[in-house]
Design an enzyme around this catalytic site. Structure first.
Site, PDB file in Angstrom:
ATOM      1  N   CYS A 143      26.672 -26.643  26.898  1.00 25.72           N
ATOM      2  CA  CYS A 143      26.950 -25.203  26.836  1.00 25.72           C
ATOM      3  C   CYS A 143      26.184 -24.442  27.927  1.00 25.72           C
ATOM      4  O   CYS A 143      25.050 -24.758  28.245  1.00 25.72           O
ATOM      5  CB  CYS A 143      26.528 -24.657  25.477  1.00 25.72           C
ATOM      6  SG  CYS A 143      27.593 -25.247  24.156  1.00 25.72           S
TER       7      CYS A 143
ATOM      8  N   LYS B 248      26.268 -33.012  14.413  1.00 22.06           N
ATOM      9  CA  LYS B 248      26.692 -33.210  15.810  1.00 22.06           C
ATOM     10  C   LYS B 248      25.472 -33.487  16.672  1.00 22.06           C
ATOM     11  O   LYS B 248      25.552 -34.177  17.693  1.00 22.06           O
ATOM     12  CB  LYS B 248      27.394 -31.937  16.282  1.00 22.06           C
ATOM     13  CG  LYS B 248      27.909 -31.960  17.713  1.00 22.06           C
ATOM     14  CD  LYS B 248      27.041 -31.389  18.769  1.00 22.06           C
ATOM     15  CE  LYS B 248      26.843 -29.971  18.932  1.00 22.06           C
ATOM     16  NZ  LYS B 248      25.974 -29.699  20.136  1.00 22.06           N
ATOM     17  N   ASN B 249      24.280 -32.977  16.267  1.00 20.82           N
ATOM     18  CA  ASN B 249      23.077 -33.172  17.085  1.00 20.82           C
ATOM     19  C   ASN B 249      22.235 -34.362  16.651  1.00 20.82           C
ATOM     20  O   ASN B 249      21.099 -34.518  17.092  1.00 20.82           O
ATOM     21  CB  ASN B 249      22.238 -31.886  17.104  1.00 20.82           C
ATOM     22  CG  ASN B 249      22.960 -30.791  17.886  1.00 20.82           C
ATOM     23  OD1 ASN B 249      23.927 -31.073  18.602  1.00 20.82           O
ATOM     24  ND2 ASN B 249      22.541 -29.565  17.719  1.00 20.82           N
TER      25      ASN B 249
ATOM     26  N   VAL C 297      14.228 -19.762  22.848  1.00 20.57           N
ATOM     27  CA  VAL C 297      14.435 -21.171  23.222  1.00 20.57           C
ATOM     28  C   VAL C 297      15.263 -21.308  24.495  1.00 20.57           C
ATOM     29  O   VAL C 297      14.944 -22.085  25.383  1.00 20.57           O
ATOM     30  CB  VAL C 297      15.112 -21.954  22.070  1.00 20.57           C
ATOM     31  CG1 VAL C 297      15.374 -23.390  22.472  1.00 20.57           C
ATOM     32  CG2 VAL C 297      14.264 -21.882  20.809  1.00 20.57           C
TER      33      VAL C 297
HETATM   34  C1  EPZ Z   1      19.293 -29.769  21.483  1.00 16.02           C
HETATM   35  O1  EPZ Z   1      19.495 -29.457  22.845  1.00 16.02           O
HETATM   36  C2  EPZ Z   1      20.591 -29.382  20.799  1.00 16.02           C
HETATM   37  N1  EPZ Z   1      21.685 -30.133  21.394  1.00 16.02           N
HETATM   38  C3  EPZ Z   1      20.838 -27.886  20.963  1.00 16.02           C
HETATM   39  O2  EPZ Z   1      22.015 -27.565  20.239  1.00 16.02           O
HETATM   40  C4  EPZ Z   1      19.666 -27.118  20.357  1.00 16.02           C
HETATM   41  O3  EPZ Z   1      19.864 -25.743  20.547  1.00 16.02           O
HETATM   42  C5  EPZ Z   1      18.379 -27.565  21.038  1.00 16.02           C
HETATM   43  O4  EPZ Z   1      18.216 -28.997  20.919  1.00 16.02           O
HETATM   44  C6  EPZ Z   1      17.157 -26.883  20.456  1.00 16.02           C
HETATM   45  O5  EPZ Z   1      17.053 -27.190  19.091  1.00 16.02           O
HETATM   46  C7  EPZ Z   1      21.845 -31.444  21.059  1.00 16.02           C
HETATM   47  O6  EPZ Z   1      21.077 -32.011  20.299  1.00 16.02           O
HETATM   48  C8  EPZ Z   1      23.014 -32.147  21.693  1.00 16.02           C
HETATM   49  P1  EPZ Z   1      15.810 -28.837  24.144  1.00 16.02           P
HETATM   50  P2  EPZ Z   1      18.426 -29.950  23.954  1.00 16.02           P
HETATM   51  O7  EPZ Z   1      15.526 -29.956  25.070  1.00 16.02           O
HETATM   52  O8  EPZ Z   1      17.828 -31.237  23.534  1.00 16.02           O
HETATM   53  C9  EPZ Z   1      14.144 -26.607  27.948  1.00 16.02           C
HETATM   54  C10 EPZ Z   1      24.154 -26.684  19.912  1.00 16.02           C
HETATM   55  O9  EPZ Z   1      24.642 -25.551  19.929  1.00 16.02           O
HETATM   56  N2  EPZ Z   1      14.036 -27.920  28.579  1.00 16.02           N
HETATM   57  O10 EPZ Z   1      15.036 -28.733  22.875  1.00 16.02           O
HETATM   58  O11 EPZ Z   1      19.058 -29.871  25.276  1.00 16.02           O
HETATM   59  C11 EPZ Z   1      15.587 -26.214  27.731  1.00 16.02           C
HETATM   60  O12 EPZ Z   1      16.134 -25.657  28.918  1.00 16.02           O
HETATM   61  C12 EPZ Z   1      23.154 -27.095  20.980  1.00 16.02           C
HETATM   62  O13 EPZ Z   1      24.413 -27.571  19.050  1.00 16.02           O
HETATM   63  C13 EPZ Z   1      13.429 -28.008  29.830  1.00 16.02           C
HETATM   64  O14 EPZ Z   1      12.983 -27.014  30.398  1.00 16.02           O
HETATM   65  O15 EPZ Z   1      17.350 -28.790  23.804  1.00 16.02           O
HETATM   66  C14 EPZ Z   1      15.495 -25.200  26.633  1.00 16.02           C
HETATM   67  O16 EPZ Z   1      15.160 -23.945  27.154  1.00 16.02           O
HETATM   68  C15 EPZ Z   1      22.839 -25.958  21.935  1.00 16.02           C
HETATM   69  N3  EPZ Z   1      13.337 -29.229  30.431  1.00 16.02           N
HETATM   70  C16 EPZ Z   1      14.329 -25.724  25.789  1.00 16.02           C
HETATM   71  O17 EPZ Z   1      13.593 -26.628  26.625  1.00 16.02           O
HETATM   72  C17 EPZ Z   1      13.826 -30.369  29.817  1.00 16.02           C
HETATM   73  O18 EPZ Z   1      13.708 -31.462  30.408  1.00 16.02           O
HETATM   74  C18 EPZ Z   1      14.776 -26.472  24.545  1.00 16.02           C
HETATM   75  O19 EPZ Z   1      15.667 -27.478  24.974  1.00 16.02           O
HETATM   76  C19 EPZ Z   1      14.425 -30.247  28.557  1.00 16.02           C
HETATM   77  C20 EPZ Z   1      14.516 -29.022  27.947  1.00 16.02           C
END
Ligand code: EPZ
Length: 473
Positions: free
Chosen positions: A155, A57-58, A367
């Site tokens: 989410c 899905k990701n 995270v």
């Molecule tokens: C992806 O989300 C996945 N979703 C998430 O899966 C997964 O938990 C996450 O990566 C970490 O592996 C999809 O791929 C659709 P991040 P993403 O950017 O890309 C912060 C599931 O259950 N951040 O790595 O949104 C953010 O708030 C979902 O399948 C910023 O601060 O995750 C978080 O604390 C949940 N600013 C951390 O970084 C930004 O511009 C990691 O987020 C972007 C992110």
């Protein structure tokens, strides 16, 4: 078949497996007045049998967005039937991409020959609860010189900012304007390669840079990049399209911009999060589940924890068998991390098994800032979980953390009893299914639609694994 023949509404639990359900389960559901967004689970039975997991899905929705970058059509295989796919397919169709389905249900074809700007209102209506629309920025800027991205869903596990994404796009030369319903982007002088360092190895921001840099003029160096298996799979897709991308040591990714890309033919990597969720269900219910399609390499850290808790597994060519070998489960201390650490998406389904372990387990979530809300309902069922919002500080840091930490301390074993609980988010929702399967008595789980965002045909899979439940599709 065209998109319209196949895109279901994606809002409820519309899954292909519904037709496979025993008719009596449906009649019983109607008798007890269940909606199609609810299920009543009779707990206490081990899950036993085989299910298949398909594409991640990701990864799959990101691969679909990448098709916008190609001059010729793309084919994506092993695509799961989850609502994020339907949302992104709708957005692509809105922008003029012709979407058709191949012979295999998991095979999707994308022809981006006639990409055009869509109307903001239509995009807003289509974006649903997905976060993927943010990844349309680079490809639409390359194709049209402009993009409109609606406010994102996803989410409720934190504030989910997109500052890393917007900062990176500005570095490429994009002009970003905040509108009441989203963001409007233009690239008056085109997009030029840049040197970018992410404050944190964000998966989404890494994907944003990859999807923008491949057609930008000149070279891009991305430092502190995410290197999750889904990122590497996206890089393989872009390389097939003609991109020149080098993954260097120490989270550095180097992209040499090219003038043109062609379509790809790619089989999506399997969904390691779904595989880990079913493995956790096998552990919590003292069952034995073969997860077809699961591979060891992408799950190594999970497998170590699974074994330490007391589970056992066998790796086969076509999947992994996960089972509870009997005896007590053991407590563990886990810290979620970026890859190859313990995936934040794995902790929620595992928590229910840890409520059955003999002793005190600790999960340190690093995270997301609010990913333990789901534990309240588990405590209502009899679990003993305490959440500490200031987390556990330790100096050993390989990757700089965001300024928040939380820890959940789980004391076991607990006797879980059935309750009525509402799904809060995707992974927490699956942990509720596991809790219902593990608890004594009946558990009614409502707001099931969220689970269909990331778990293909999960009702049918529960039936295949011998779960005892009432559901009205
Ligand atoms: C992806 O989300 C996945 N979703 C998430 O899966 C997964 O938990 C996450 O990566 C970490 O592996 C999809 O791929 C659709 P991040 P993403 O950017 O890309 C912060 C599931 O259950 N951040 O790595 O949104 C953010 O708030 C979902 O399948 C910023 O601060 O995750 C978080 O604390 C949940 N600013 C951390 O970084 C930004 O511009 C990691 O987020 C972007 C992110």
């Amino acid at each position: 078949m065209t998109l319209q023949d196949t895109v279901t509404d994606g809002s409820g639990v519309t899954d292909d497996g519904g037709s496979g359900l025993k008719k009596d389960a449906q009649k019983a559901g109607a008798r007890v007045g269940l909606t199609s967004d609810e299920i009543i689970i009779n707990g206490g039975r081990p899950l036993r049998g085989r299910i298949e997991v398909r594409g991640a899905k990701n990864l799959a929705p990101k691969a679909m967005v990448a098709s916008l970058l190609g001059k010729t059509p793309s084919i994506l295989r092993n695509v799961p039937n989850v609502s994020d796919i339907r949302v992104v397919a709708g957005l692509l169709a809105l922008h003029g991409v012709l979407i058709t389905r191949g012979e295999d249900p998991g095979e999707w074809h994308f022809d981006p020959s006639n990409v055009e700007q869509a109307h903001h209102a239509d995009i807003d209506a289509h974006a649903g609860s997905s976060r993927i629309p943010i990844l349309f920025c680079g490809p639409l800027l390359h194709r049209l010189g402009e993009a409109f991205i609606p406010d994102l869903g996803g989410c409720r596990i934190g504030d989910r900012p997109i500052d890393f994404h917007l900062d990176a796009l500005r570095r490429f030369g994009a002009v970003v304007e905040k509108l009441p319903s989203g963001i409007s982007l233009t690239a008056p002088d085109g997009l030029t390669g840049a040197s970018i360092e992410l404050p944190y190895p964000s998966v989404g921001a890494t994907e944003q840079v990859l999807l923008t840099a491949v057609l930008a003029k000149g070279q891009t160096e991305l430092r502190n990049a995410a290197i999750e298996p889904e990122i590497i799979d996206l890089i393989c897709i872009l390389q097939k399209m003609g991109a020149i991308i080098t993954v260097e040591p120490n989270r550095v990714i180097f992209i040499e911009g090219v003038d043109e890309l062609r379509g790809y033919d790619h089989r999506a990597i399997f969904d390691r999060n779904e595989a880990a969720s079913w493995a956790s269900a096998a552990l919590a219910t003292r069952g034995d589940v073969f997860v077809g399609g699961a591979k060891q390499e992408e799950m190594m850290t999970f497998l170590n924890v699974f074994r330490k808790v007391g589970g056992d597994f066998d790796v086969h060519d076509d999947g992994i068998r996960f089972w509870h070998p009997g005896g007590e489960l053991k407590p563990v201390t886990i810290e979620t991390d970026v890859h190859p650490g313990f995936m934040t998406d794995w902790q929620q389904p595992l928590v229910v098994a840890l409520t059955q372990a003999q002793g005190v387990s600790t999960i340190h979530e690093t995270v997301y800032e609010n990913r333990f809300g789901f534990t309240d309902a588990l405590n209502k069922m009899g679990a003993e979980i305490t959440v500490y919002t200031d987390g556990l500080h330790d100096e050993h840091r390989r990757v700089n953390r965001r300024e928040f930490e939380q820890a959940a301390v789980i004391s076991g074993p607990s006797r879980l009893t059935g309750a009525e609980i509402e799904v809060p988010d995707l992974r927490g929702g699956f942990s509720y299914l596991i809790a219902g399967l593990t608890a004594e008595g009946q558990t009614k789980v409502t707001n099931l639609g969220i689970i269909s965002r990331g778990y293909e045909n999960f009702i049918e899979k529960l039936r295949q694994l011998g779960a005892d439940f009432i559901f009205e599709s």
